[in-house]
Design an enzyme around this catalytic site. Structure first.
Site, PDB file in Angstrom:
ATOM      1  N   LYS A  24      78.262  -4.166  13.924  1.00 10.13           N
ATOM      2  CA  LYS A  24      77.955  -2.971  14.621  1.00 10.13           C
ATOM      3  C   LYS A  24      76.725  -2.455  14.449  1.00 10.13           C
ATOM      4  O   LYS A  24      76.591  -2.220  13.180  1.00 10.13           O
ATOM      5  CB  LYS A  24      79.381  -2.117  14.347  1.00 10.13           C
ATOM      6  CG  LYS A  24      79.444  -0.829  15.563  1.00 10.13           C
ATOM      7  CD  LYS A  24      80.426  -0.131  15.377  1.00 10.13           C
ATOM      8  CE  LYS A  24      80.427   1.199  16.583  1.00 10.13           C
ATOM      9  NZ  LYS A  24      81.684   1.726  16.504  1.00 10.13           N
ATOM     10  N   SER A  27      87.879   4.058  18.232  1.00  8.15           N
ATOM     11  CA  SER A  27      86.744   3.082  18.614  1.00  8.15           C
ATOM     12  C   SER A  27      86.871   1.711  18.080  1.00  8.15           C
ATOM     13  O   SER A  27      86.021   0.872  18.448  1.00  8.15           O
ATOM     14  CB  SER A  27      85.469   3.728  18.122  1.00  8.15           C
ATOM     15  OG  SER A  27      85.097   4.779  18.907  1.00  8.15           O
ATOM     16  N   SER A  35      84.047   3.031  20.960  1.00  5.60           N
ATOM     17  CA  SER A  35      82.761   2.592  20.961  1.00  5.60           C
ATOM     18  C   SER A  35      82.297   1.304  20.395  1.00  5.60           C
ATOM     19  O   SER A  35      81.107   0.749  20.574  1.00  5.60           O
ATOM     20  CB  SER A  35      81.870   3.689  20.067  1.00  5.60           C
ATOM     21  OG  SER A  35      82.387   3.386  18.782  1.00  5.60           O
TER      22      SER A  35
END
Length: 493
Positions: free
Chosen positions: A79, A183, A159
């Site tokens: 990420k 998330s 997210s």
């Protein structure tokens, strides 16, 4: 999806060990898959071809010498919130344009030390603020899943939308992700993958771009429960560079899989039956209860009376911490700089151009609730609510409950560019209604796919555990996974 990219981490690990495949072959298969699919799915914002190949070559050499690490040769996506030395790290924000850190985050350093291979950086909501991966400066990520008979694009959740989409589309063997209010768990539920948010303090936050420091936790997104357990073992560690890191031995999470849940007490919170919850979510929940019951678990009704205050309290605490954390981005030392007539003007111009709409909204909410006249009315009150939420869980666990079963999300994945959600941020925030409470209490939570809805889209269940008892979550999630089966999207990209 090639034969090699279809392998789970556990399967690839065994084949690499047996020298049936090489790390280089496996890495090349993933790089080819990314090159073919990324224009359609937009899961990666940077692909590190050369670095991946040199890491895979080093893995092959270690395997040949009998020095393989726990994740030797396993290709992973990272990420864009984790600092990766010399590699694009921008939290998918314009304000961090061109930023390449001089250091490595503890989580990624742990993974590379165990022999994992970095494929690249994954798309995400800007600064991890969002529930649909539509706030990224690099554009939205598309969910690899589509409703039956439809070509409409769906969101992968957020997210960590890039992480979840890449895992579901077999563009990496597994991925790092972070969870501040859901998330990891919400995108996992939307993409038919497994995601675990560990207990606060279990995994180091050092070198991870901060959103809300008292809520942020890193964890893995993987194809199945076993892979999530394997990744979590490598990610977790004591880290003296993170003052919230807890000095507890890291268990062998994989060993918890397959242990019986006979006699385990599973709590079902009555407050989670929210108004307007779709029938398919209630049905899924009942299915999960039955799976655990059939495996010998004891199901008990519980009450978490302060549940309804979790979401409003979260949307005070998280923006407050974000407004403070994001004050450091000013265009002076790194990232975007927009010239101004003086230093104050330069700050204003840079922040106005560099931050996206949702990030600006949260900075403004945060600044407002921390301002002199409102601090007591909002922020202090929200922190008091947080203490009460924590106490609700402590009371339930004191009565012998081992884990709590809830839905992971109030619906399946929704359409990309949904106008109603775009115009009403509160409706978007409601996507986190089942997940934020876990962050507010600092507890571990896992999302596991448990079925498909009428349109053929994946739905997930969430298990919440006692602090630092992630093993129990892996154990119970594995039972649900064994009963429900696994879910893979039909390829359209």
């Amino acid at each position: 999806m090639s034969e090699l990219t279809a392998l789970t981490i556990a399967e690839a690990r065994d084949k690499l060990k047996a020298k049936a495949i090489t790390a280089t072959e496996l890495t090349d298969a993933y790089l080819s898959a990314i090159d073919a699919a990324n224009d359609a799915i937009n899961a990666y914002v940077a692909v590190t071809h050369d670095q991946a190949r040199s890491m895979a070559k080093a893995s092959d050499e270690r395997i040949a010498k009998g020095e393989a690490g726990a994740l030797e040769g396993i290709p992973l996506g990272v990420k864009d919130l984790f600092a990766t030395k010399g590699v694009h790290t921008q939290a998918c924000s314009h304000i961090l344009d061109g930023f390449k850190p001089e250091y490595e985050s503890t989580v990624t350093a742990n993974l590379w030390a165990d022999g994992a291979v970095m494929l690249g950086k994954l798309n995400m909501d800007e600064f991890a603020m969002g529930s649909s991966n539509e706030t990224s400066y690099y554009g939205p990520v598309k969910n690899p899943w589509r409703a039956k008979g439809s070509n409409a694009d769906l969101v992968p959740g957020g997210s960590s939308g890039g992480s979840a989409a890449a895992v579901a589309a077999h563009l990496c063997a597994g991925a790092t992700a972070t969870d501040t209010g859901g998330s990891i768990r919400q995108p996992a539920a939307f993409t038919g993958t497994v995601g675990i948010k560990p207990t606060y303090g279990r995994v180091s936050r050092w070198g991870t771009v901060a959103f809300a420091s008292s809520l942020d936790q890193a964890g893995p997104i993987a194809r199945d429960v076993r892979d999530a357990a394997i990744l979590m073992k490598s990610m977790a560690s004591l880290d003296l560079k993170d003052t919230t890191s807890v000095d507890l031995p890291v268990p062998d999470y994989e060993a918890a899989l397959g242990r019986s849940v006979k006699g385990m007490k599973i709590g079902i919170p009555r407050e989670y039956r929210v108004d307007g919850m779709p029938g398919e979510i209630e049905e899924l929940w009942q299915k999960g209860i039955q799976y655990l019951k059939d495996a010998g678990a004891e199901i008990v009704d519980i009450s978490l009376p302060h549940t309804k205050y979790a979401l409003p309290a979260y949307y005070i605490v998280a923006p407050a911490e974000a407004s403070s954390n994001l004050a450091r981005y000013d265009g002076v030392r790194y990232g975007l700089r927009v010239p101004g007539k003086d230093i104050a003007d330069m700050y204003e111009q840079t922040r106005a151009a560099g931050f996206g709409k949702e990030v600006k909204r949260r900075i403004m909410i945060g600044t407002y609730v921390l301002s002199a006249g409102y601090y007591d009315a909002y922020y202090l009150r929200a922190q008091k609510v947080r203490t009460l939420i924590k106490k609700d869980f402590e009371d339930v666990f004191a009565k012998g409950v081992d884990a709590i079963l809830t839905p992971a999300t109030p619906s399946a994945a929704f359409s990309l560019a949904d106008e109603v959600l775009a115009n009403d941020p509160v409706k978007m925030y409601l996507n986190d209604i089942f997940t934020v409470i876990v962050n507010m209490a600092g507890l571990p939570g896992i999302a596991v796919p448990a079925g498909l809805n009428g349109q053929g889209l994946p739905l997930g269940l969430q298990l919440i555990g006692r602090p630092f008892e992630e093993e129990t979550l892996f154990q119970a999630a594995h039972v649900i996974e064994q009963a429900a089966g696994r879910f893979t999207p039909a390829k359209w990209w």
